[in-house]
Write an enzyme that holds these catalytic residues in place. Structure first.
Site, PDB file in Angstrom:
ATOM      1  N   GLN A  77      -5.105  -1.614   9.431  1.00  0.00           N
ATOM      2  CA  GLN A  77      -4.985  -2.949   8.835  1.00  0.00           C
ATOM      3  C   GLN A  77      -5.558  -4.016   9.768  1.00  0.00           C
ATOM      4  OE1 GLN A  77      -3.905  -3.303   5.711  1.00  0.00           O
ATOM      5  NE2 GLN A  77      -3.901  -5.514   5.629  1.00  0.00           N
ATOM      6  N   LYS A  94       0.835  -1.209   0.000  1.00  0.00           N
ATOM      7  CA  LYS A  94       0.000   0.000   0.000  1.00  0.00           C
ATOM      8  C   LYS A  94       0.866   1.254   0.000  1.00  0.00           C
ATOM      9  CE  LYS A  94      -3.811  -2.473   2.075  1.00  0.00           C
ATOM     10  NZ  LYS A  94      -4.817  -2.658   3.124  1.00  0.00           N
ATOM     11  N   ASP A 129     -11.455   2.351   3.657  1.00  0.00           N
ATOM     12  CA  ASP A 129     -11.802   0.930   3.569  1.00  0.00           C
ATOM     13  C   ASP A 129     -13.314   0.735   3.389  1.00  0.00           C
ATOM     14  OD1 ASP A 129      -9.560  -0.792   3.781  1.00  0.00           O
ATOM     15  OD2 ASP A 129      -9.370  -0.351   5.929  1.00  0.00           O
TER      16      ASP A 129
HETATM   17  N1  L34 Z   1      -8.242  -2.600   7.012  1.00  0.00           N
HETATM   18  N2  L34 Z   1      -7.467  -4.700   6.462  1.00  0.00           N
HETATM   19  C1  L34 Z   1      -7.960  -3.516   6.074  1.00  0.00           C
HETATM   20  N3  L34 Z   1      -8.174  -3.202   4.767  1.00  0.00           N
HETATM   21  C2  L34 Z   1      -7.899  -4.110   3.788  1.00  0.00           C
HETATM   22  O1  L34 Z   1      -8.164  -3.824   2.510  1.00  0.00           O
HETATM   23  C3  L34 Z   1      -7.353  -5.351   4.157  1.00  0.00           C
HETATM   24  N4  L34 Z   1      -6.982  -6.294   3.220  1.00  0.00           N
HETATM   25  C4  L34 Z   1      -7.153  -7.711   3.545  1.00  0.00           C
HETATM   26  C5  L34 Z   1      -6.517  -7.954   4.913  1.00  0.00           C
HETATM   27  N5  L34 Z   1      -6.758  -6.885   5.874  1.00  0.00           N
HETATM   28  C6  L34 Z   1      -7.175  -5.636   5.510  1.00  0.00           C
HETATM   29  C7  L34 Z   1      -5.930  -6.160   2.374  1.00  0.00           C
HETATM   30  O2  L34 Z   1      -5.375  -5.090   2.186  1.00  0.00           O
HETATM   31  C8  L34 Z   1      -6.403  -8.388   2.410  1.00  0.00           C
HETATM   32  N6  L34 Z   1      -5.609  -7.334   1.800  1.00  0.00           N
HETATM   33  C9  L34 Z   1      -4.614  -7.541   0.820  1.00  0.00           C
HETATM   34  C10 L34 Z   1      -3.995  -6.490   0.182  1.00  0.00           C
HETATM   35  C11 L34 Z   1      -3.003  -6.690  -0.771  1.00  0.00           C
HETATM   36  C12 L34 Z   1      -2.614  -7.956  -1.092  1.00  0.00           C
HETATM   37  C13 L34 Z   1      -3.224  -9.017  -0.470  1.00  0.00           C
HETATM   38  C14 L34 Z   1      -4.217  -8.809   0.483  1.00  0.00           C
HETATM   39  C15 L34 Z   1      -1.513  -8.157  -2.081  1.00  0.00           C
HETATM   40  O3  L34 Z   1      -0.767  -7.264  -2.353  1.00  0.00           O
HETATM   41  N7  L34 Z   1      -1.361  -9.383  -2.630  1.00  0.00           N
HETATM   42  C16 L34 Z   1      -0.336  -9.718  -3.589  1.00  0.00           C
HETATM   43  C17 L34 Z   1       0.690 -10.696  -3.016  1.00  0.00           C
HETATM   44  C18 L34 Z   1       1.142 -10.395  -1.652  1.00  0.00           C
HETATM   45  C19 L34 Z   1       2.167 -11.378  -1.107  1.00  0.00           C
HETATM   46  O4  L34 Z   1       3.175 -11.585  -1.788  1.00  0.00           O
HETATM   47  O5  L34 Z   1       1.955 -11.922   0.002  1.00  0.00           O
HETATM   48  C20 L34 Z   1      -0.995 -10.404  -4.767  1.00  0.00           C
HETATM   49  O6  L34 Z   1      -0.421 -10.363  -5.859  1.00  0.00           O
HETATM   50  O7  L34 Z   1      -2.086 -10.975  -4.602  1.00  0.00           O
END
Ligand code: L34
Length: 249
Positions: free
Chosen positions: A66, A22, A89
């Site tokens: 988060q 982020k 959010d």
């Molecule tokens: N308050 N909490 C709040 N807001 C959110 O919007 C979230 N979420 C979820 C968990 N808790 C939260 C996220 O941000 C899930 N989430 C989230 C955000 C980004 C990614 C995954 C989950 C992400 O960047 N995923 C990458 C890979 C990450 C890795 O390598 O572990 C992807 O390509 O899917």
């Protein structure tokens, strides 16, 4: 200039990765961001004090705490404390209610990202059988609402659903938000369906994977999202959109 404050409590390694992604996105698009990393032992009162301070600061247009939070802190109390106009959010009950009636400032990032993927792929949910597996406040419930706004015929399945496979097999658009690796297998998917994988799990080898058995399902469906590189980056893109929007409110 839009400004995003990201709060992270404790040292969950997955949350750390997401928060870093982020902050990186903010830097990439020229949005000011600041991180508030608090130790696991932080009290609810201390966290509330920080949120009140951020609520009052003009240069902060968006506040994101988060999740998950440590067990001794009530998520409900914390989400209620964030100024709804800075709630990028869209987790505050006021914003949740606005989404329900279809008159909103922000959409929740993950479900909005899913809708964007669907739309940009030239898929129209109108009149289609849309099945969401999972009923969380963060994904399942709002996802169903957004598909409904797009005129889909929507079914929400969950752990108590009987004959799950019969329901998911009807889906033209299937959204998996379960939290279990390889939960959705080819026998649960209709030929030619659109499959969206919201899962973010680690498999037995510690590798990041979604809820869908991608290899088994991919040849059967018209379109499918991978993990990583699917819904996750879209969640972050939608957060950027909400942050810019918040600065204009
Ligand atoms: N308050 N909490 C709040 N807001 C959110 O919007 C979230 N979420 C979820 C968990 N808790 C939260 C996220 O941000 C899930 N989430 C989230 C955000 C980004 C990614 C995954 C989950 C992400 O960047 N995923 C990458 C890979 C990450 C890795 O390598 O572990 C992807 O390509 O899917």
């Amino acid at each position: 200039m839009p400004g995003l404050a990201v709060i992270i409590v404790g040292d969950d390694p997955a949350s750390r990765v997401y928060v870093n992604n982020k902050k990186k996105a903010c830097a990439e698009i020229g949005v000011y961001s600041e991180e508030h990393a608090l130790p696991h032992e932080t009290t609810e009162e201390e966290l509330l004090a920080l949120i009140r301070e951020l609520n009052g600061r003009k240069e902060i247009s968006g506040i994101l705490c988060q999740l998950p939070l440590p067990k001794h802190i009530s998520e409900e109390t914390i989400l209620l404390a964030i100024d709804p106009k800075k709630d990028v959010d869209a987790f505050h009950p006021v914003n949740v209610g606005k989404i329900m009636i279809g008159d909103y400032d922000f959409l929740p990032c993950t479900p909005a990202g899913v809708m964007e993927l669907i739309k940009e792929s030239g898929i129209d949910p109108k009149g289609k059988e849309c099945v969401v597996i999972g009923r969380s406040n963060i994904v399942g419930k709002p996802q169903a609402m957004l598909l409904l706004h797009a005129h889909g015929t929507v079914t929400i399945c969950h752990s108590k659903t009987e004959n799950l496979k019969e329901v998911t097999k009807r889906a033209d658009i299937l959204v998996a938000a379960v939290g279990k690796a390889n939960f959705v297998t080819a026998d649960m998917v209709k030929e030619g369906a659109v499959v969206i994988d919201v899962g973010m799990n680690r498999n037995a080898e510690g590798k990041l994977c979604g809820d869908v058995d991608f290899e088994g399902v991919k040849d059967k469906c018209a379109a499918i999202t991978p993990v990583p590189g699917g819904v996750g980056p879209m969640t972050i893109a939608m957060l950027m959109k909400n942050t810019v929007k918040a600065a204009l409110l």
